[in-house]
Design a protein around this motif. Structure first.
Motif, PDB file in Angstrom:
ATOM      1  N   SER A  95     -22.860 -60.771 -65.693  1.00 12.19           N
ATOM      2  CA  SER A  95     -22.280 -61.904 -66.436  1.00 12.19           C
ATOM      3  C   SER A  95     -22.642 -63.165 -65.878  1.00 12.19           C
ATOM      4  N   LEU A  96     -22.651 -63.372 -64.606  1.00  8.90           N
ATOM      5  CA  LEU A  96     -22.723 -64.514 -63.601  1.00  8.90           C
ATOM      6  C   LEU A  96     -24.292 -64.896 -63.818  1.00  8.90           C
ATOM      7  N   LYS A 127      -0.930 -73.141 -67.408  1.00 12.28           N
ATOM      8  CA  LYS A 127      -1.406 -72.771 -66.186  1.00 12.28           C
ATOM      9  C   LYS A 127      -2.551 -71.882 -66.235  1.00 12.28           C
ATOM     10  N   GLY A 128      -3.615 -72.088 -65.558  1.00 14.05           N
ATOM     11  CA  GLY A 128      -4.910 -71.845 -66.058  1.00 14.05           C
ATOM     12  C   GLY A 128      -5.324 -70.485 -65.249  1.00 14.05           C
ATOM     13  N   ARG A 129      -6.431 -69.939 -65.771  1.00 12.38           N
ATOM     14  CA  ARG A 129      -7.313 -68.955 -64.939  1.00 12.38           C
ATOM     15  C   ARG A 129      -8.503 -69.330 -64.176  1.00 12.38           C
ATOM     16  N   THR A 130      -8.972 -68.769 -63.117  1.00 11.66           N
ATOM     17  CA  THR A 130      -9.870 -69.510 -62.216  1.00 11.66           C
ATOM     18  C   THR A 130     -11.285 -69.207 -62.632  1.00 11.66           C
ATOM     19  N   LEU A 135     -17.177 -70.359 -61.443  1.00 10.52           N
ATOM     20  CA  LEU A 135     -18.618 -70.430 -61.852  1.00 10.52           C
ATOM     21  C   LEU A 135     -19.065 -71.617 -61.437  1.00 10.52           C
ATOM     22  N   ALA A 136     -18.312 -72.579 -61.403  1.00 10.63           N
ATOM     23  CA  ALA A 136     -18.719 -74.074 -60.932  1.00 10.63           C
ATOM     24  C   ALA A 136     -18.934 -74.083 -59.538  1.00 10.63           C
ATOM     25  N   LEU A 137     -18.170 -73.175 -58.755  1.00 16.98           N
ATOM     26  CA  LEU A 137     -18.423 -73.243 -57.273  1.00 16.98           C
ATOM     27  C   LEU A 137     -19.721 -72.409 -56.892  1.00 16.98           C
TER      28      LEU A 137
END
Length: 259
Positions: A95-96, A127-130, A135-137
């Motif tokens: 996926s990445l 509240k979010g998921r990471t 993906l950004a980092l």
């Protein structure tokens, strides 16, 4: 294939809702981007994809891998290069890589940081998921926050039908890329990812407050603290609120909606 689908979807979207788009000039050009919108109704992906496609940015969604196994739908998803999300370690790596390929082609990877429709009773980001932060980092791609409001009046959260009359207006506001520089190069620990995710959600919430002309809650809604399931349709408290709202009639705005 995407152009063929867009030739049908874009006129339909234009007919169903008027649109007010702001901040297009803030979209980075010449590079792939991670687009992070708020999520208030099931038709949000069409709204955001319509916007990006009109800006000559190819939209790519992170979609459940199981959808790629569905006859016809799976073939279409592969042809238009959507990104399958798998739970296994090997699948996550695939996926990445797929996401990196889409970013390398200058496309926009659309990730909802909340992971699902917001459970907040007043439809503020919860509240979010990471996933978006991770993906950004990992890729260094810029994260573009987007707030959108109004599509939920046409198709309310968890609704079973559309409310086209009177004609609704879909509003969308793009923010500056989120500054995640302090997290880049740091180990991808839970602390780092949570902090980066909060930074992204803060940017989205600020844009949504501007769009709605209202003040956002001091604390972000946390489904776990409310004994809500994070995934699935219609938590009991949200369902009852939405049912009461829909009983107002098809021409009336949702609570908190700006006329």
């Amino acid at each position: 294939m995407f152009a063929f689908l867009a030739s049908w979807v874009r006129p339909a979207m234009n007919a169903m809702m008027s649109k007010e788009w702001q901040g297009q000039e803030r979209l980075p050009r010449g590079t792939g981007i991670i687009v992070c919108p708020n999520h208030v109704t099931e038709i949000d992906p069409i709204v955001v994809a319509h916007f990006l496609y009109n800006q000559d940015i190819m939209p790519h969604f992170m979609a459940k891998a199981s959808l790629f196994k569905v006859p016809v739908i799976g073939s279409i998803l592969r042809i238009i290069r959507q990104v399958p999300v798998e739970r296994s370690s090997a699948g996550a790596n695939r996926s990445l890589e797929a996401a990196r390929d889409a970013l390398a082609d200058g496309g926009g990877i659309i990730i909802y940081p909340e992971g699902t429709l917001t459970r907040d009773p007043d439809m503020w980001p919860m509240k979010g998921r990471t996933g978006a932060a991770r993906l950004a980092l990992q890729t260094g791609a810029p994260v573009v926050p987007i707030a959108q409001w109004g599509a939920h009046e046409f198709f309310p959260r968890y609704a079973k039908r559309f409310y086209p009359f009177p004609r609704k207006r879909s509003r969308l506001l793009v923010g500056d890329p989120v500054d995640l520089s302090e997290f880049r190069g740091a180990p991808l620990t839970r602390t780092t990812l949570d902090a980066a995710t909060d930074r992204i959600l803060d940017a989205i919430t600020e844009l949504l407050a501007e769009l709605r002309g209202e003040q956002a809650p001091a604390e972000r809604w946390n489904p776990a603290l409310q004994q809500q399931e994070r995934l699935g349709r219609e938590p009991r408290d949200v369902e009852s609120r939405e049912s009461r709202t829909r009983e107002q009639g098809p021409g009336e705005a949702q609570p908190g909606a700006k006329p």
